[in-house]
Design a protein around this motif. Structure first.
Motif, mmCIF file in Angstrom:
data_model
loop_
_atom_site.group_PDB
_atom_site.id
_atom_site.type_symbol
_atom_site.label_atom_id
_atom_site.label_comp_id
_atom_site.label_asym_id
_atom_site.label_seq_id
_atom_site.Cartn_x
_atom_site.Cartn_y
_atom_site.Cartn_z
ATOM 1 N N CYS A 175 4.550 10.667 -5.930
ATOM 2 C CA CYS A 175 5.865 11.071 -6.434
ATOM 3 C C CYS A 175 5.988 10.961 -7.956
ATOM 4 O O CYS A 175 6.752 11.706 -8.575
ATOM 5 N N LEU A 176 5.274 10.033 -8.549
ATOM 6 C CA LEU A 176 5.326 9.839 -10.008
ATOM 7 C C LEU A 176 3.912 9.764 -10.576
ATOM 8 O O LEU A 176 3.518 8.758 -11.184
ATOM 9 N N ALA A 221 7.452 12.998 1.566
ATOM 10 C CA ALA A 221 7.642 14.286 2.240
ATOM 11 C C ALA A 221 8.534 15.211 1.415
ATOM 12 O O ALA A 221 8.277 16.424 1.334
ATOM 13 N N ILE A 222 9.574 14.657 0.795
ATOM 14 C CA ILE A 222 10.468 15.474 -0.043
ATOM 15 C C ILE A 222 9.705 16.049 -1.224
ATOM 16 O O ILE A 222 9.842 17.236 -1.557
ATOM 17 N N VAL A 223 8.899 15.214 -1.867
ATOM 18 C CA VAL A 223 8.119 15.688 -3.017
ATOM 19 C C VAL A 223 7.110 16.743 -2.583
ATOM 20 O O VAL A 223 6.951 17.777 -3.247
ATOM 21 N N LEU A 224 6.420 16.515 -1.442
ATOM 22 C CA LEU A 224 5.416 17.468 -0.983
ATOM 23 C C LEU A 224 6.043 18.800 -0.581
ATOM 24 O O LEU A 224 5.414 19.856 -0.711
ATOM 25 N N MET A 284 0.824 -1.214 0.000
ATOM 26 C CA MET A 284 0.000 0.000 0.000
ATOM 27 C C MET A 284 0.857 1.262 0.000
ATOM 28 O O MET A 284 0.543 2.245 -0.698
ATOM 29 N N SER A 285 1.940 1.242 0.778
ATOM 30 C CA SER A 285 2.807 2.425 0.813
ATOM 31 C C SER A 285 3.488 2.630 -0.533
ATOM 32 O O SER A 285 3.701 3.774 -0.962
ATOM 33 N N TYR A 286 3.832 1.545 -1.207
ATOM 34 C CA TYR A 286 4.403 1.636 -2.551
ATOM 35 C C TYR A 286 3.402 2.288 -3.506
ATOM 36 O O TYR A 286 3.770 3.164 -4.315
ATOM 37 N N ASP A 287 2.138 1.881 -3.410
ATOM 38 C CA ASP A 287 1.091 2.471 -4.248
ATOM 39 C C ASP A 287 0.975 3.966 -4.002
ATOM 40 O O ASP A 287 0.901 4.764 -4.947
#
Length: 321
Positions: free
Chosen positions: A135-136, A230-233, A126-129
């Motif tokens: 992020c992508l 978090a980096i992307v956000l 789920m976290s991968y999803d």
């Protein structure tokens, strides 16, 4: 029992295999039957909630997406895991049938920990999803396909099956020539092999491996995905967009916390120091039952695709995420 119908241990040249174990459960606590009745209500609610969720995902074609393949797998795991544990616990302690045949004890242990293993890695999936979705986003539908998710889930189930088969199979080489009282509410791996009177170093090694693979690696991987998120956000200028993205993750983070924190605390304490059997029983029962109860509510039924409104029928949006 042996062929004569007695409960004497089965002997051969290398080991003593008991006919049965005795599940001790709580010690010196009054009115424990009320606790088991409480578990009964938890089980009924878990079956209804996860069964309903699986039915909705199966019947509504707009939910036939990779994301909901993961949700369906989680609901199935919750349903099977609760069914493997709670009915037997109720039978054991409400009806005072605390003796369990050796082979049944090993099967009991296998299925309880097998579904806990699958649940752990389903949360990682789920976290991968969520990581790919945030992020992508432009490549999400190319990366997170039904085939890709089906392959990941199949690997999770097969790997879980292999590791737990090895862990339970190694118990069969142990000799039980002393106490046969399991200081737990089910045939837990640690309390069972602690009773052996021959070398248990291999069992200790695989127990630590299971702790690493089920309880340490998954939360670490989940934490890494959220670092990336978090980096992307942090690069998103709009606060509204940040809030919207975070809302898609909060339910998953709550699920991760209620599953991993009690599991980690109980088992790490058991391995590194001492935990009172009563405390272990309470923590373990809550760990194995409460996440399965809350999963349909916290994660699945709070998404935009499935919405409950008080006093109204189920609303299902036409366009899933």
């Amino acid at each position: 029992m042996n062929k004569s119908g007695s409960t004497e241990p089965v002997l051969n040249a290398t080991f003593v295999r008991p006919a049965s174990f005795y599940l001790n459960g709580f010690s010196n606590i009054p009115y424990t039957k009320y606790y088991y009745v409480f578990l009964c209500f938890i089980y009924i609610t878990t079956v209804v909630g996860n069964g309903f969720l699986m039915s909705v995902i199966y019947l509504v074609k707009t939910l036939h997406t990779p994301k909901y393949m993961i949700v369906f797998s989680l609901a199935l795991t919750d349903l099977c895991g609760s069914t493997a544990l709670i009915p037997k616990v109720l039978d054991t302690f409400l009806f005072d049938r605390r003796y369990i045949v050796y082979e049944a004890c090993l099967s009991y242990m296998f299925f309880v920990w097998f579904f806990a293993f699958v649940q752990s890695w389903t949360l990682v999936t789920m976290s991968y999803d969520r990581f790919i979705a945030i992020c992508l986003p432009l490549r999400y539908h190319n990366i997170v396909t039904k085939t890709a998710i089906a392959t990941i889930l199949l690997v999770v189930w097969v790997f879980s099956l292999s590791l737990l088969t090895a862990a339970v199979g190694l118990l069969d080489r142990l000799s039980f020539c002393g106490s046969l009282v399991i200081q737990s509410f089910f045939c837990d791996h640690g309390p069972v092999y602690y009773l052996a009177c021959n070398d248990t170093s291999l069992n200790t090694t695989i127990a630590r491996l299971i702790i690493i693979v089920i309880m340490i690696i998954p939360p670490v991987l989940i934490a890494l995905t959220y670092v990336g998120i978090a980096i992307v956000l942090s690069r998103i200028a709009s606060g509204v967009e940040r809030l919207k993205a975070l809302k898609t993750c909060t339910s998953h983070l709550i699920l991760v916390a209620i599953f991993f924190l009690p599991l980690l605390g109980t088992n790490l304490a058991a391995v590194t120091s001492y935990i009172h059997p009563n405390a272990r029983i309470i923590n373990s029962t809550m760990t194995h039952t409460i996440p399965a109860l809350l999963n349909p509510i916290i994660y699945s039924l709070k998404t935009e695709e499935i919405i409950f409104l008080p006093g109204t029928k189920l609303l299902i949006n036409a366009s899933p995420k």
